[in-house]
Design an enzyme around this catalytic site. Structure first.
Site, PDB file in Angstrom:
ATOM      1  N   GLU A 221      23.519  12.338  14.101  1.00  0.00           N
ATOM      2  CA  GLU A 221      22.212  12.070  12.986  1.00  0.00           C
ATOM      3  C   GLU A 221      21.468  12.889  13.447  1.00  0.00           C
ATOM      4  O   GLU A 221      20.396  12.095  14.627  1.00  0.00           O
ATOM      5  CB  GLU A 221      22.369  10.431  13.038  1.00  0.00           C
ATOM      6  CG  GLU A 221      21.367   9.985  11.627  1.00  0.00           C
ATOM      7  CD  GLU A 221      20.730   8.308  11.722  1.00  0.00           C
ATOM      8  OE1 GLU A 221      20.641   7.993  10.815  1.00  0.00           O
ATOM      9  OE2 GLU A 221      21.299   7.870  12.659  1.00  0.00           O
ATOM     10  N   LYS A 237      24.564   5.242   7.508  1.00  0.00           N
ATOM     11  CA  LYS A 237      25.248   4.078   7.295  1.00  0.00           C
ATOM     12  C   LYS A 237      26.358   3.970   6.572  1.00  0.00           C
ATOM     13  O   LYS A 237      26.630   4.713   5.383  1.00  0.00           O
ATOM     14  CB  LYS A 237      24.239   3.288   6.504  1.00  0.00           C
ATOM     15  CG  LYS A 237      23.152   2.933   7.436  1.00  0.00           C
ATOM     16  CD  LYS A 237      23.477   1.542   8.098  1.00  0.00           C
ATOM     17  CE  LYS A 237      23.162   1.146   9.256  1.00  0.00           C
ATOM     18  NZ  LYS A 237      22.990   1.593  10.854  1.00  0.00           N
TER      19      LYS A 237
END
Length: 418
Positions: A221, A237
């Site tokens: 990420e 997410k």
């Protein structure tokens, strides 16, 4: 400044092994590395880095991160050197310093075509040993072993239920609930990391080491990338195991809601600094693979004033939105009550600020921190919404941790030549 083309050579893990072996043999500072997708390169390796503890506000100094990216005639970013380090999640005294890192005048850069480059902020030519390490590493993997202890399932179950109660009470809309595997390493953290990047190939991997211990981040990420006045963040997410149908992520009301709420939080964080009207969502709910799992990934971009400092960026957006919750301040307060152990480097950030390439930082998930004695911690967690099921959330933690827990030492083809 010096930019020197070296040519095709070893894989990042092989080059890093060779440089670590040389540093050990000569009692020199160890290398630091960014592997995966950093500054449009496949690898950035600092040959030697004195990674010392620093105050959190001094991590990623602003004077190295607020200029437009310098590029080669071919359009590739030039890195040259800079400050490489980490900043831990701000929840009290952890096992490692709250922040650590150091400066390098030169790096080895592997471009996406497979060519190694020597880059330096000075005019010093590439040392022969460094060219040899890049082009012909000649260093086999070293053995290591890890003994992991799992976290308490019931405690995690209770925290998920407590979070859902807080959502029903209107305290938060979503919160990230985490737990920890603990372990003991026999061998060297650098050998664990080099084998890990070969076996898992994460997008935002990073490694640094000091007398305090080591950080082996296998993150997928991006927290923040800054190029001049442009700032980008790509929150993750929504998760399913790789064995599942990735289309199910876009069809999951829970996962989509989880991602969209965090996108709004990132928009809010960057909007605190951005030029009015410049915060945009350039990519929403993209399904992307990561080691062992599918993720929903979105991208938010903004324009900030050129005078904005890194300290101001951190004040507006740290810790990363995807590891906190909505609203962020209340979520952090509740997390500190629910989670009994400090997160440490996990859920903080690791990366680099360069006077030529700008600033790039990961979200320090899938990250193992090692103390100087080899004790290890691997944090895992996930976003909790009102639709969350505690058993499913526990399984998501296991899915995220699996590729790290299942790592095995590489078998050398022959005796080490280091």
């Amino acid at each position: 400044m010096r930019l020197q083309r070296l040519g095709a050579g070893g894989l990042p893990a092989e080059v890093l092994r060779a440089l670590h072996a040389r540093a050990r043999n000569r009692s020199l500072p160890t290398p630091a590395a960014l592997i995966g997708q950093w500054f449009e390169a496949a690898a950035v390796i600092a040959p030697h880095l004195q990674a010392r503890p620093v105050a959190p506000r001094d991590a990623f100094p602003s004077r190295y991160a607020n200029r437009p990216t310098t590029t080669t005639t071919g359009g590739e970013p030039v890195i040259g050197g800079g400050w490489i380090g980490y900043r831990a999640y701000p929840d009290g005294a952890g096992r490692l310093p709250d922040a650590a890192g150091g400066w390098t005048d030169s790096v080895l850069r592997l471009d996406t075509s497979g060519c190694w480059w020597y880059e330096s902020l000075t005019d010093i030519p590439c040392p022969a040993y460094l060219a040899a390490a890049a082009l012909d590493p000649q260093c086999e993997p070293e053995p290591w072993s890890m003994r992991w202890t799992p976290p308490d399932r019931q405690s995690h179950h209770n925290n998920v239920e407590a979070c859902k109660a807080a959502i029903r009470a209107g305290e938060v809309y979503q919160s990230c609930i985490c737990t920890q595997f603990t372990g003991q390493l026999t061998g060297r953290p650098a050998d664990f990391f080099t084998d890990a990047i070969e076996q898992t190939r994460p997008a935002r991997a990073a490694y640094l080491q000091g007398h305090w211990g080591a950080v082996a981040s296998l993150s997928p990420e991006l927290f923040l990338a800054r190029n001049g006045t442009t700032v980008t963040s790509s929150p993750i997410k929504g998760t399913l195991p790789l064995s599942a149908d990735p289309a199910a992520l876009r069809g999951s009301a829970k996962d989509v809601a989880e991602n969209v709420m965090i996108v709004d939080l990132v928009r809010n964080d960057l909007g605190r600094l951005a030029v009015t009207g410049t915060v945009t969502v350039t990519d929403l709910l993209r399904v992307r693979p990561a080691p062992g799992v599918w993720h929903l990934v979105s991208t938010v971009q903004a324009q900030i004033p050129p005078t904005t400092t890194t300290v101001e960026l951190f004040e507006a957006s740290f810790p990363p939105a995807s590891v906190t919750g909505c609203p962020k301040t209340r979520a952090q307060q509740l997390i500190s009550d629910w989670e009994t152990q400090p997160r440490g480097v996990y859920c903080g950030t690791v990366g680099m600020s360069s006077p030529l390439a700008g600033l790039e930082l990961n979200v320090a998930i899938r990250t193992v921190e090692f103390t100087a004695t080899g004790s290890a911690v691997l944090g895992v967690g996930g976003g909790i919404t009102i639709d969350s099921d505690p058993a499913s959330e526990w399984q998501e933690c296991l899915d995220k941790a699996r590729t790290i827990l299942d790592l095995t030492p590489a078998s050398p083809a022959h005796s080490s030549l280091c």
